[in-house]
Design a protein around this motif. Structure first.
Motif, PDB file in Angstrom:
ATOM      1  N   VAL A   1       0.836  -1.204   0.000  1.00 28.92           N
ATOM      2  CA  VAL A   1       0.000   0.000   0.000  1.00 28.92           C
ATOM      3  C   VAL A   1       0.869   1.252   0.000  1.00 28.92           C
ATOM      4  O   VAL A   1       0.625   2.193  -0.776  1.00 28.92           O
ATOM      5  N   VAL A   2       1.890   1.284   0.819  1.00 21.27           N
ATOM      6  CA  VAL A   2       2.771   2.457   0.868  1.00 21.27           C
ATOM      7  C   VAL A   2       3.481   2.639  -0.465  1.00 21.27           C
ATOM      8  O   VAL A   2       3.604   3.767  -0.967  1.00 21.27           O
ATOM      9  N   THR A   3       3.931   1.549  -1.073  1.00 21.43           N
ATOM     10  CA  THR A   3       4.605   1.647  -2.373  1.00 21.43           C
ATOM     11  C   THR A   3       3.674   2.215  -3.439  1.00 21.43           C
ATOM     12  O   THR A   3       4.054   3.132  -4.179  1.00 21.43           O
ATOM     13  N   TYR A   4       2.445   1.690  -3.515  1.00 24.23           N
ATOM     14  CA  TYR A   4       1.493   2.197  -4.506  1.00 24.23           C
ATOM     15  C   TYR A   4       1.119   3.641  -4.243  1.00 24.23           C
ATOM     16  O   TYR A   4       0.952   4.429  -5.176  1.00 24.23           O
ATOM     17  N   LEU A   5       0.998   4.021  -2.994  1.00 21.62           N
ATOM     18  CA  LEU A   5       0.683   5.417  -2.678  1.00 21.62           C
ATOM     19  C   LEU A   5       1.810   6.347  -3.095  1.00 21.62           C
ATOM     20  O   LEU A   5       1.563   7.435  -3.628  1.00 21.62           O
ATOM     21  N   ILE A   6       3.045   5.951  -2.859  1.00 20.01           N
ATOM     22  CA  ILE A   6       4.176   6.776  -3.284  1.00 20.01           C
ATOM     23  C   ILE A   6       4.191   6.937  -4.791  1.00 20.01           C
ATOM     24  O   ILE A   6       4.410   8.027  -5.312  1.00 20.01           O
ATOM     25  N   ILE A   7       3.932   5.841  -5.503  1.00 17.89           N
ATOM     26  CA  ILE A   7       3.885   5.918  -6.971  1.00 17.89           C
ATOM     27  C   ILE A   7       2.767   6.846  -7.426  1.00 17.89           C
ATOM     28  O   ILE A   7       2.966   7.686  -8.315  1.00 17.89           O
ATOM     29  N   LEU A   8       1.578   6.702  -6.841  1.00 15.81           N
ATOM     30  CA  LEU A   8       0.459   7.576  -7.231  1.00 15.81           C
ATOM     31  C   LEU A   8       0.730   9.038  -6.925  1.00 15.81           C
ATOM     32  O   LEU A   8       0.407   9.912  -7.720  1.00 15.81           O
ATOM     33  N   ILE A   9       1.344   9.310  -5.796  1.00 14.01           N
ATOM     34  CA  ILE A   9       1.643  10.702  -5.442  1.00 14.01           C
ATOM     35  C   ILE A   9       2.705  11.264  -6.375  1.00 14.01           C
ATOM     36  O   ILE A   9       2.640  12.423  -6.777  1.00 14.01           O
ATOM     37  N   GLN A  10       3.676  10.469  -6.763  1.00 14.73           N
ATOM     38  CA  GLN A  10       4.697  10.956  -7.692  1.00 14.73           C
ATOM     39  C   GLN A  10       4.103  11.255  -9.057  1.00 14.73           C
ATOM     40  O   GLN A  10       4.503  12.224  -9.704  1.00 14.73           O
ATOM     41  N   PHE A  11       3.185  10.449  -9.542  1.00 15.32           N
ATOM     42  CA  PHE A  11       2.548  10.728 -10.823  1.00 15.32           C
ATOM     43  C   PHE A  11       1.610  11.923 -10.749  1.00 15.32           C
ATOM     44  O   PHE A  11       1.335  12.561 -11.743  1.00 15.32           O
ATOM     45  N   ARG A  12       1.122  12.224  -9.579  1.00 14.88           N
ATOM     46  CA  ARG A  12       0.203  13.357  -9.383  1.00 14.88           C
ATOM     47  C   ARG A  12       0.948  14.675  -9.558  1.00 14.88           C
ATOM     48  O   ARG A  12       0.405  15.631 -10.072  1.00 14.88           O
ATOM     49  N   THR A  13       2.188  14.736  -9.101  1.00 19.34           N
ATOM     50  CA  THR A  13       2.944  15.997  -9.166  1.00 19.34           C
ATOM     51  C   THR A  13       3.676  16.178 -10.456  1.00 19.34           C
ATOM     52  O   THR A  13       3.801  15.436 -11.309  1.00 19.34           O
TER      53      THR A  13
END
Length: 129
Positions: free
Chosen positions: A117-129
């Protein structure tokens, strides 16, 4: 489990995005309650699997104790010898719950889910910015 994982990541991602925006407190509270319920559900499932696995692995000792009681009385027959073989087999092979040999459903599963979950959240947040 897959649906749970997708919903949990979506809820956490929405919660992180909403922390930057100024939204109603009621909506934020409902998201936090959602996250808490998801984590509680996961913890409950993992505990149930772990407890069932531990209790099932105790079966071999129970069978062996029954065989010992009969062997002390010198009351052995073919069925009790078969019981001894079953007890030896259970003592040598431990019950393990797994999902198609991809991952085990015990305490380590909780750690695997949290890291995913933490890995996917980091990936999603990086693509958001």
């Amino acid at each position: 489990m897959v649906l749970w994982f997708g919903n949990f990541i979506t809820t956490l991602y929405t919660l992180i995005l909403m922390l930057n925006a100024s939204l109603q407190l009621r909506f934020m509270f409902s998201l936090w309650c959602n996250v808490f319920c998801y984590l509680l559900w996961l913890l409950m499932i993992v505990c149930i699997y772990s407890r069932t696995q531990a209790e099932a692995n105790k079966t071999a000792t129970y069978i062996h104790e029954i065989w010992n009681q009969h062997s002390q009385k010198k009351d052995l027959n073919e069925e009790l010898r078969h019981l001894q073989l079953i007890a030896c087999r259970f003592l040598n092979t431990k019950l393990i719950f797994n999902a198609k040999n991809f991952f085990r459903l015990d305490e380590t599963f909780f750690h695997v889910i949290i890291t995913a979950v933490v890995t996917y959240l980091i990936i999603l947040i990086q693509f958001r910015t």
